[in-house]
Design a protein around this motif. Structure first.
Motif, PDB file in Angstrom:
ATOM      1  N   THR A  73       0.830  -1.217   0.000  1.00 46.73           N
ATOM      2  CA  THR A  73       0.000   0.000   0.000  1.00 46.73           C
ATOM      3  C   THR A  73       0.859   1.260   0.000  1.00 46.73           C
ATOM      4  N   ARG A  74       2.071   1.159   0.511  1.00 42.01           N
ATOM      5  CA  ARG A  74       2.962   2.317   0.535  1.00 42.01           C
ATOM      6  C   ARG A  74       3.595   2.555  -0.821  1.00 42.01           C
ATOM      7  N   VAL A  75       4.097   1.491  -1.431  1.00 37.57           N
ATOM      8  CA  VAL A  75       4.775   1.665  -2.719  1.00 37.57           C
ATOM      9  C   VAL A  75       3.721   1.841  -3.820  1.00 37.57           C
ATOM     10  N   ALA A  76       2.628   1.062  -3.720  1.00 36.13           N
ATOM     11  CA  ALA A  76       1.404   1.312  -4.497  1.00 36.13           C
ATOM     12  C   ALA A  76       1.535   1.168  -6.010  1.00 36.13           C
ATOM     13  N   VAL A 105       3.910  -1.098  -9.363  1.00 37.69           N
ATOM     14  CA  VAL A 105       5.065  -1.937  -9.722  1.00 37.69           C
ATOM     15  C   VAL A 105       5.769  -1.363 -10.947  1.00 37.69           C
ATOM     16  N   THR A 106       5.264  -0.225 -11.436  1.00 36.28           N
ATOM     17  CA  THR A 106       5.876   0.381 -12.627  1.00 36.28           C
ATOM     18  C   THR A 106       6.380   1.786 -12.312  1.00 36.28           C
ATOM     19  N   ALA A 107       7.530   2.117 -12.856  1.00 40.34           N
ATOM     20  CA  ALA A 107       8.034   3.481 -12.713  1.00 40.34           C
ATOM     21  C   ALA A 107       7.175   4.414 -13.564  1.00 40.34           C
ATOM     22  N   SER A 108       7.131   5.694 -13.186  1.00 46.38           N
ATOM     23  CA  SER A 108       6.341   6.662 -13.959  1.00 46.38           C
ATOM     24  C   SER A 108       6.911   6.773 -15.377  1.00 46.38           C
ATOM     25  N   SER A 109       5.995   6.853 -16.350  1.00 44.72           N
ATOM     26  CA  SER A 109       6.419   6.984 -17.756  1.00 44.72           C
ATOM     27  C   SER A 109       6.914   8.406 -18.027  1.00 44.72           C
ATOM     28  N   LEU A 152       7.639  14.553  -3.153  1.00 42.54           N
ATOM     29  CA  LEU A 152       7.149  13.666  -2.088  1.00 42.54           C
ATOM     30  C   LEU A 152       6.915  12.280  -2.684  1.00 42.54           C
ATOM     31  N   GLY A 153       7.535  11.258  -2.107  1.00 43.05           N
ATOM     32  CA  GLY A 153       7.412   9.896  -2.643  1.00 43.05           C
ATOM     33  C   GLY A 153       8.159   9.779  -3.958  1.00 43.05           C
ATOM     34  N   ALA A 154       9.454  10.112  -3.918  1.00 41.46           N
ATOM     35  CA  ALA A 154      10.229  10.223  -5.172  1.00 41.46           C
ATOM     36  C   ALA A 154      10.456   8.875  -5.851  1.00 41.46           C
ATOM     37  N   GLY A 155      10.326   7.779  -5.118  1.00 36.66           N
ATOM     38  CA  GLY A 155      10.341   6.434  -5.716  1.00 36.66           C
ATOM     39  C   GLY A 155      11.614   6.115  -6.473  1.00 36.66           C
ATOM     40  N   THR A 156      11.443   5.741  -7.743  1.00 35.08           N
ATOM     41  CA  THR A 156      12.604   5.323  -8.544  1.00 35.08           C
ATOM     42  C   THR A 156      13.377   6.513  -9.109  1.00 35.08           C
ATOM     43  N   GLY A 157      12.827   7.726  -8.953  1.00 32.18           N
ATOM     44  CA  GLY A 157      13.594   8.906  -9.364  1.00 32.18           C
ATOM     45  C   GLY A 157      13.340   9.385 -10.783  1.00 32.18           C
ATOM     46  N   VAL A 164      11.761  13.689  -0.787  1.00 32.39           N
ATOM     47  CA  VAL A 164      11.392  12.943   0.421  1.00 32.39           C
ATOM     48  C   VAL A 164      10.899  11.561  -0.004  1.00 32.39           C
ATOM     49  N   GLU A 165      11.493  10.530   0.569  1.00 34.00           N
ATOM     50  CA  GLU A 165      11.112   9.152   0.222  1.00 34.00           C
ATOM     51  C   GLU A 165      11.202   8.309   1.487  1.00 34.00           C
ATOM     52  N   ILE A 166      10.127   7.578   1.787  1.00 32.17           N
ATOM     53  CA  ILE A 166      10.072   6.837   3.052  1.00 32.17           C
ATOM     54  C   ILE A 166      10.803   5.502   2.988  1.00 32.17           C
ATOM     55  N   ASN A 167      10.928   4.938   1.794  1.00 33.77           N
ATOM     56  CA  ASN A 167      11.500   3.596   1.649  1.00 33.77           C
ATOM     57  C   ASN A 167      13.035   3.684   1.670  1.00 33.77           C
ATOM     58  N   VAL A 199      15.462   1.627   0.873  1.00 35.49           N
ATOM     59  CA  VAL A 199      16.187   1.120  -0.304  1.00 35.49           C
ATOM     60  C   VAL A 199      16.096   2.126  -1.451  1.00 35.49           C
ATOM     61  N   LEU A 200      14.875   2.628  -1.687  1.00 39.97           N
ATOM     62  CA  LEU A 200      14.684   3.593  -2.774  1.00 39.97           C
ATOM     63  C   LEU A 200      15.385   4.916  -2.454  1.00 39.97           C
ATOM     64  N   ALA A 201      15.346   5.325  -1.175  1.00 32.05           N
ATOM     65  CA  ALA A 201      15.993   6.597  -0.792  1.00 32.05           C
ATOM     66  C   ALA A 201      17.503   6.509  -1.005  1.00 32.05           C
ATOM     67  N   ALA A 235      12.305   9.999   4.845  1.00 36.25           N
ATOM     68  CA  ALA A 235      11.348  10.428   5.880  1.00 36.25           C
ATOM     69  C   ALA A 235       9.933  10.208   5.387  1.00 36.25           C
ATOM     70  N   ASP A 236       9.009  10.238   6.327  1.00 35.46           N
ATOM     71  CA  ASP A 236       7.582  10.205   6.030  1.00 35.46           C
ATOM     72  C   ASP A 236       7.180  11.621   5.603  1.00 35.46           C
ATOM     73  N   ALA A 237       6.393  11.728   4.529  1.00 31.62           N
ATOM     74  CA  ALA A 237       5.935  13.047   4.066  1.00 31.62           C
ATOM     75  C   ALA A 237       5.138  13.767   5.157  1.00 31.62           C
ATOM     76  N   ALA A 238       4.614  13.013   6.116  1.00 30.70           N
ATOM     77  CA  ALA A 238       3.888  13.630   7.236  1.00 30.70           C
ATOM     78  C   ALA A 238       4.805  14.571   8.022  1.00 30.70           C
ATOM     79  N   SER A 286       4.181  15.468  -6.176  1.00 32.58           N
ATOM     80  CA  SER A 286       3.931  14.308  -5.320  1.00 32.58           C
ATOM     81  C   SER A 286       3.509  13.073  -6.106  1.00 32.58           C
ATOM     82  N   LEU A 287       4.159  11.958  -5.742  1.00 33.87           N
ATOM     83  CA  LEU A 287       3.747  10.643  -6.246  1.00 33.87           C
ATOM     84  C   LEU A 287       3.202   9.807  -5.093  1.00 33.87           C
ATOM     85  N   LEU A 288       2.825  10.490  -3.999  1.00 35.38           N
ATOM     86  CA  LEU A 288       2.371   9.758  -2.812  1.00 35.38           C
ATOM     87  C   LEU A 288       1.112   8.958  -3.115  1.00 35.38           C
TER      88      LEU A 288
HETATM   89  C1  LIG Z   1       3.470   5.342  -6.540  1.00 32.98           C
HETATM   90  S1  LIG Z   1       5.101   5.091  -5.877  1.00 32.98           S
HETATM   91  C2  LIG Z   1       6.124   6.078  -6.854  1.00 32.98           C
HETATM   92  C3  LIG Z   1       6.678   5.209  -7.879  1.00 32.98           C
HETATM   93  C4  LIG Z   1       6.724   5.934  -9.133  1.00 32.98           C
HETATM   94  N1  LIG Z   1       5.743   5.505 -10.088  1.00 32.98           N
HETATM   95  C5  LIG Z   1       8.098   6.026  -9.686  1.00 32.98           C
HETATM   96  O1  LIG Z   1       8.207   6.495 -10.803  1.00 32.98           O
HETATM   97  O2  LIG Z   1       9.049   5.664  -9.024  1.00 32.98           O
HETATM   98  C6  LIG Z   1       4.932   5.969  -4.382  1.00 32.98           C
HETATM   99  C7  LIG Z   1       6.243   6.267  -3.660  1.00 32.98           C
HETATM  100  O3  LIG Z   1       5.913   6.991  -2.472  1.00 32.98           O
HETATM  101  C8  LIG Z   1       6.664   6.469  -1.383  1.00 32.98           C
HETATM  102  N2  LIG Z   1       5.884   6.757  -0.170  1.00 32.98           N
HETATM  103  C9  LIG Z   1       4.734   6.159   0.239  1.00 32.98           C
HETATM  104  N3  LIG Z   1       4.288   6.696   1.373  1.00 32.98           N
HETATM  105  C10 LIG Z   1       5.161   7.688   1.699  1.00 32.98           C
HETATM  106  C11 LIG Z   1       5.224   8.633   2.760  1.00 32.98           C
HETATM  107  N4  LIG Z   1       4.286   8.655   3.718  1.00 32.98           N
HETATM  108  N5  LIG Z   1       6.234   9.507   2.778  1.00 32.98           N
HETATM  109  C12 LIG Z   1       7.199   9.503   1.798  1.00 32.98           C
HETATM  110  N6  LIG Z   1       7.195   8.617   0.767  1.00 32.98           N
HETATM  111  C13 LIG Z   1       6.189   7.733   0.707  1.00 32.98           C
HETATM  112  C14 LIG Z   1       6.799   4.988  -1.693  1.00 32.98           C
HETATM  113  O4  LIG Z   1       7.862   4.385  -0.992  1.00 32.98           O
HETATM  114  C15 LIG Z   1       7.000   5.011  -3.207  1.00 32.98           C
HETATM  115  O5  LIG Z   1       8.345   5.142  -3.557  1.00 32.98           O
END
Ligand SMILES: C[S@@+](CC[C@H](N)C(=O)[O-])C[C@H]1O[C@@H](n2cnc3c(N)ncnc32)[C@H](O)[C@@H]1O
Length: 186
Positions: free
Chosen positions: A11-14, A16-20, A42-47, A66-69, A71-73, A88-91, A110-112
């Protein structure tokens, strides 16, 4: 790697595909990125957005991701030495900005996932963190707008911004998505 991290925290990563490229373009188009800007992701993911933003900023301004994961951070920090990557948590957005000497951001991208909105008042936090002329963009899946989390997200964003609009659907993203655009933060 994204798939592995999805299996650990679905639910956090939400996704399985990087943004196009098409979604990244739609996420950045509403922002003014010429000249030195303070940009927060916020939620920078794969970058994918991180790299595109760095291309726009060309070594000027400030860029905080800001990225909570963990490994990804760590991967983001390795790949983007010019970006302040904060695990960190975006909160914790107000504290993160304070710790890095940032008063107000010009752009927040934001990609949260919805789970982050359910856990913290993200719209309020980003509206408070933006300069009056700043812009907020949030990627959101197309076709789910009637689900309760999506409706709550839109309602909370409408309450936090004087203007909330949506981009056309980005069909070339998997899954198809659109971008919510918040302006005039209250
Ligand atoms: C939808 S994915 C982004 C993946 C994206 N499609 C990409 O191109 O990498 C959401 C991202 O938000 C991060 N995330 C989820 N909850 C978060 C939070 N509370 N604070 C910061 N990052 C968070 C996840 O770890 C994940 O990397």
């Amino acid at each position: 790697m994204l798939f592995q991290e999805f299996l650990r925290a679905p639910t956090r990563v939400a996704t399985v595909t990087a943004s196009s490229d098409a979604l990244v373009t739609a996420m950045l188009a509403p922002h003014r990125l010429d000249g030195p800007r303070v940009v927060v992701e916020l939620g920078a993911g794969t970058g994918r957005v991180t790299g595109a933003l760095q291309g726009h900023l060309r070594g000027t301004g400030r860029h905080i991701a800001v990225e909570i994961n963990p490994v990804l951070a760590e991967r983001l920090a390795d790949r983007h030495p010019g970006v302040t990557v904060v695990r960190a948590d975006a909160a914790r957005l107000p504290a993160v900005l304070g710790e890095h000497g940032v008063d107000r951001a010009d752009a927040i991208v934001s990609l949260l996932p919805w789970a982050a909105y359910a856990a913290a008042p993200v719209p309020r936090l980003v509206a408070d963190a933006l300069a009056p002329s700043g812009t907020f963009t949030q990627a959101t899946l197309r076709g789910f707008h009637l689900l309760a989390p999506a409706r709550r997200q839109a309602e909370d964003l409408r309450a936090a911004f004087g203007s909330l609009t949506a981009s056309p659907t980005v069909w070339r993203n998997l899954p198809p998505a659109r971008v919510l655009i918040g302006r005039e933060p209250h």
